[in-house]
Scaffold this active site. Sequence first.
Site, PDB file in Angstrom:
ATOM      1  N   ASN A   9       0.861  -1.185   0.000  1.00  0.00           N
ATOM      2  CA  ASN A   9       0.000   0.000   0.000  1.00  0.00           C
ATOM      3  C   ASN A   9       0.897   1.235   0.000  1.00  0.00           C
ATOM      4  OD1 ASN A   9      -1.883   1.984   0.453  1.00  0.00           O
ATOM      5  ND2 ASN A   9      -2.306   1.397   2.585  1.00  0.00           N
ATOM      6  N   LYS A  11       0.105   4.289  -0.293  1.00  0.00           N
ATOM      7  CA  LYS A  11      -0.504   5.502   0.268  1.00  0.00           C
ATOM      8  C   LYS A  11      -0.201   6.694  -0.665  1.00  0.00           C
ATOM      9  CE  LYS A  11      -0.173   3.332   4.724  1.00  0.00           C
ATOM     10  NZ  LYS A  11      -0.074   3.444   6.177  1.00  0.00           N
ATOM     11  N   HIS A  94      -9.569   1.459   4.956  1.00  0.00           N
ATOM     12  CA  HIS A  94      -8.283   1.611   5.641  1.00  0.00           C
ATOM     13  C   HIS A  94      -8.473   2.583   6.813  1.00  0.00           C
ATOM     14  CE1 HIS A  94      -4.181   2.749   6.505  1.00  0.00           C
ATOM     15  NE2 HIS A  94      -3.812   1.633   5.889  1.00  0.00           N
ATOM     16  N   GLU A  96      -6.814   4.953   7.836  1.00  0.00           N
ATOM     17  CA  GLU A  96      -6.578   6.372   7.514  1.00  0.00           C
ATOM     18  C   GLU A  96      -7.799   6.974   6.819  1.00  0.00           C
ATOM     19  OE1 GLU A  96      -2.854   5.687   5.503  1.00  0.00           O
ATOM     20  OE2 GLU A  96      -1.987   5.102   7.421  1.00  0.00           O
ATOM     21  N   GLU A 166      -5.582  -4.781  10.658  1.00  0.00           N
ATOM     22  CA  GLU A 166      -4.514  -3.799  10.860  1.00  0.00           C
ATOM     23  C   GLU A 166      -4.739  -3.046  12.171  1.00  0.00           C
ATOM     24  OE1 GLU A 166      -2.517  -2.705   6.891  1.00  0.00           O
ATOM     25  OE2 GLU A 166      -4.157  -1.309   7.239  1.00  0.00           O
ATOM     26  N   GLY A 172       2.560   2.129  10.682  1.00  0.00           N
ATOM     27  CA  GLY A 172       3.560   3.190  10.505  1.00  0.00           C
ATOM     28  C   GLY A 172       4.327   3.543  11.773  1.00  0.00           C
ATOM     29  N   SER A 212       3.337  -2.310  10.236  1.00  0.00           N
ATOM     30  CA  SER A 212       4.794  -2.426  10.388  1.00  0.00           C
ATOM     31  C   SER A 212       5.341  -3.803   9.994  1.00  0.00           C
ATOM     32  CB  SER A 212       5.215  -2.052  11.811  1.00  0.00           C
ATOM     33  OG  SER A 212       4.852  -0.710  12.096  1.00  0.00           O
TER      34      SER A 212
HETATM   35  P1  PGA Z   1       2.806   0.171   7.557  1.00  0.00           P
HETATM   36  O1  PGA Z   1       1.336   0.453   6.971  1.00  0.00           O
HETATM   37  O2  PGA Z   1       3.275  -1.140   6.974  1.00  0.00           O
HETATM   38  O3  PGA Z   1       3.632   1.331   7.116  1.00  0.00           O
HETATM   39  O4  PGA Z   1       2.654   0.073   9.051  1.00  0.00           O
HETATM   40  C1  PGA Z   1       0.413  -0.577   6.822  1.00  0.00           C
HETATM   41  C2  PGA Z   1      -0.874  -0.052   6.230  1.00  0.00           C
HETATM   42  O5  PGA Z   1      -1.282   1.060   6.579  1.00  0.00           O
HETATM   43  O6  PGA Z   1      -1.508  -0.735   5.411  1.00  0.00           O
END
Ligand code: PGA
Length: 253
Positions: A9, A11, A94, A96, A166, A172, A212
């Site tokens: 992803n 983003k 997601h 976010e 998640e 992140g 992560s």
């Molecule tokens: P990350 O993000 O691997 O940077 O923690 C995962 C995601 O938001 O899908």
Amino acid sequence: MRNKVIAGNWKMNKSFEEATQFIDEVKGMEVAANTEAIVCAPFIYLTNLVERAKGSNVKIAAQTMHYEESGAFTGEVSPSMLFSIGVTHVVIGHSERREYYNETDDTVNKKTIAAFDHNLTPIVCVGETLEQREANETLSHIESQVKQALANLNDDQITKTIIAYEPIWAIGTGKTASSEDANEVCAHIRKVVADITSQATADKVVIQYGGSVKPDNIDELLQTSDIDGALVGGASLEPASFKQLVEAGNRLS
Ligand code: PGA
């Protein structure tokens, strides 16, 4: 046996040049028969990336979409638009999007249904906050999100839905959930799916972990009973790292 599905992803990252170079670099990689490699890219690059990835084992996904077919929704992209350019998957719900763009369990459900109406495979994200985890509300929260996301889908559609667990506190942050904790929630998701459909259906559903994930922790996660793949942000941005993640899928599929 369930496929191992590795999705990167991106983003809101990468210039057009970086995006195209990435696909050119990874599209020749080996992807095992039971592994899927997916890149979730910004809308603006999708047409080009789908063309570039044609004939390879890398699939191109969108990071969100609207649930309506067309209409007065300035700035939005519809499921039929994505399908018309060869996109195969779409990330829905997601954290976010839930946090910054008013995505709710209701819109997640509408989008999941719309994805199937337009031959797109939804990657539906669920996850708890740190406060919910500390208050011991993880399983009940995830159960509620999964039930609402899958409402009004038939068994065949549920079988094809990819669910990404998640935990928000792990996204992140560099704090990966332990493989035991992540697997416990993924196993619970499978039980919730079994309760609303059947064990046979639940046994076919691909459940990813995200938060992560990196080349050096993916093996442990994929070796658990109920984690069938990973949705990866930061560690999917470099071609070499993305390839390593897919190779883990190849090894363990
Ligand atoms: P990350 O993000 O691997 O940077 O923690 C995962 C995601 O938001 O899908």
